[in-house]
Design a protein around this motif. Sequence first.
Motif, short mmCIF file in Angstrom:
data_model
loop_
_atom_site.label_atom_id
_atom_site.label_comp_id
_atom_site.label_asym_id
_atom_site.label_seq_id
_atom_site.Cartn_x
_atom_site.Cartn_y
_atom_site.Cartn_z
N UNK A 282 0.88 -19.12 54.68
CA UNK A 282 0.43 -19.04 55.49
C UNK A 282 -1.81 -18.54 55.63
N UNK A 283 -1.50 -18.17 53.88
CA UNK A 283 -2.47 -18.11 53.47
C UNK A 283 -3.14 -17.23 54.27
N UNK A 284 -2.57 -15.57 55.08
CA UNK A 284 -2.93 -15.12 55.91
C UNK A 284 -3.18 -13.72 55.49
N UNK A 285 -4.32 -12.75 55.53
CA UNK A 285 -4.51 -11.96 54.94
C UNK A 285 -4.73 -10.56 55.98
N UNK A 286 -4.16 -9.86 56.36
CA UNK A 286 -3.98 -8.79 57.59
C UNK A 286 -4.41 -7.95 57.25
N UNK A 287 -5.20 -6.72 58.18
CA UNK A 287 -5.84 -5.84 57.49
C UNK A 287 -6.38 -5.56 58.75
N UNK A 288 -5.45 -3.98 59.41
CA UNK A 288 -4.79 -3.37 60.29
C UNK A 288 -5.93 -1.96 59.86
N UNK A 289 -7.07 -1.84 60.30
CA UNK A 289 -7.74 -0.52 60.29
C UNK A 289 -8.11 0.55 60.11
N UNK A 290 -6.96 1.36 60.09
CA UNK A 290 -6.39 2.12 61.65
C UNK A 290 -6.84 3.98 60.86
N UNK A 291 -6.51 3.53 59.83
CA UNK A 291 -7.37 4.98 59.04
C UNK A 291 -8.90 5.65 59.40
N UNK A 292 -9.16 6.16 60.11
CA UNK A 292 -9.76 7.40 60.43
C UNK A 292 -10.98 8.09 59.84
N UNK A 293 -11.29 7.29 58.48
CA UNK A 293 -12.52 8.34 57.51
C UNK A 293 -14.13 7.09 57.20
#
Length: 103
Positions: A33-44
């Motif tokens: 589906x030409x999708x990139x998911x970025x779940x930015x849960x890294x706390x920095x």
Amino acid sequence: PGEAARKNALSACVTPIALLLEDVIGLATDWPHRRVYWDRRLQTDQPYGIENYPLGDDGTLHILGDNSTITITTDVSFTLVMRDATQSMQTAVSVGTTTIDLT
């Protein structure tokens, strides 16, 4: 000299890398589906991301973000779906370099 590698030796290397990319950095793809998911849960407060991430058969992705921006360089177009603690967004990413302001 030495012994041949075990039959499943490659899978022992791939699993920790996949865990790092998906569970720590939060990056995943749905390439049909030409999708990139970025779940930015890294706390920095430091920028983080990945370089030379393969997209499909011919593409690559460099994605780096901090608290205020995401910079993406790619040679194939796709849809980015990004989530973090304060927002969620979806945007089309074209070939080249794209900077997304998160403020």
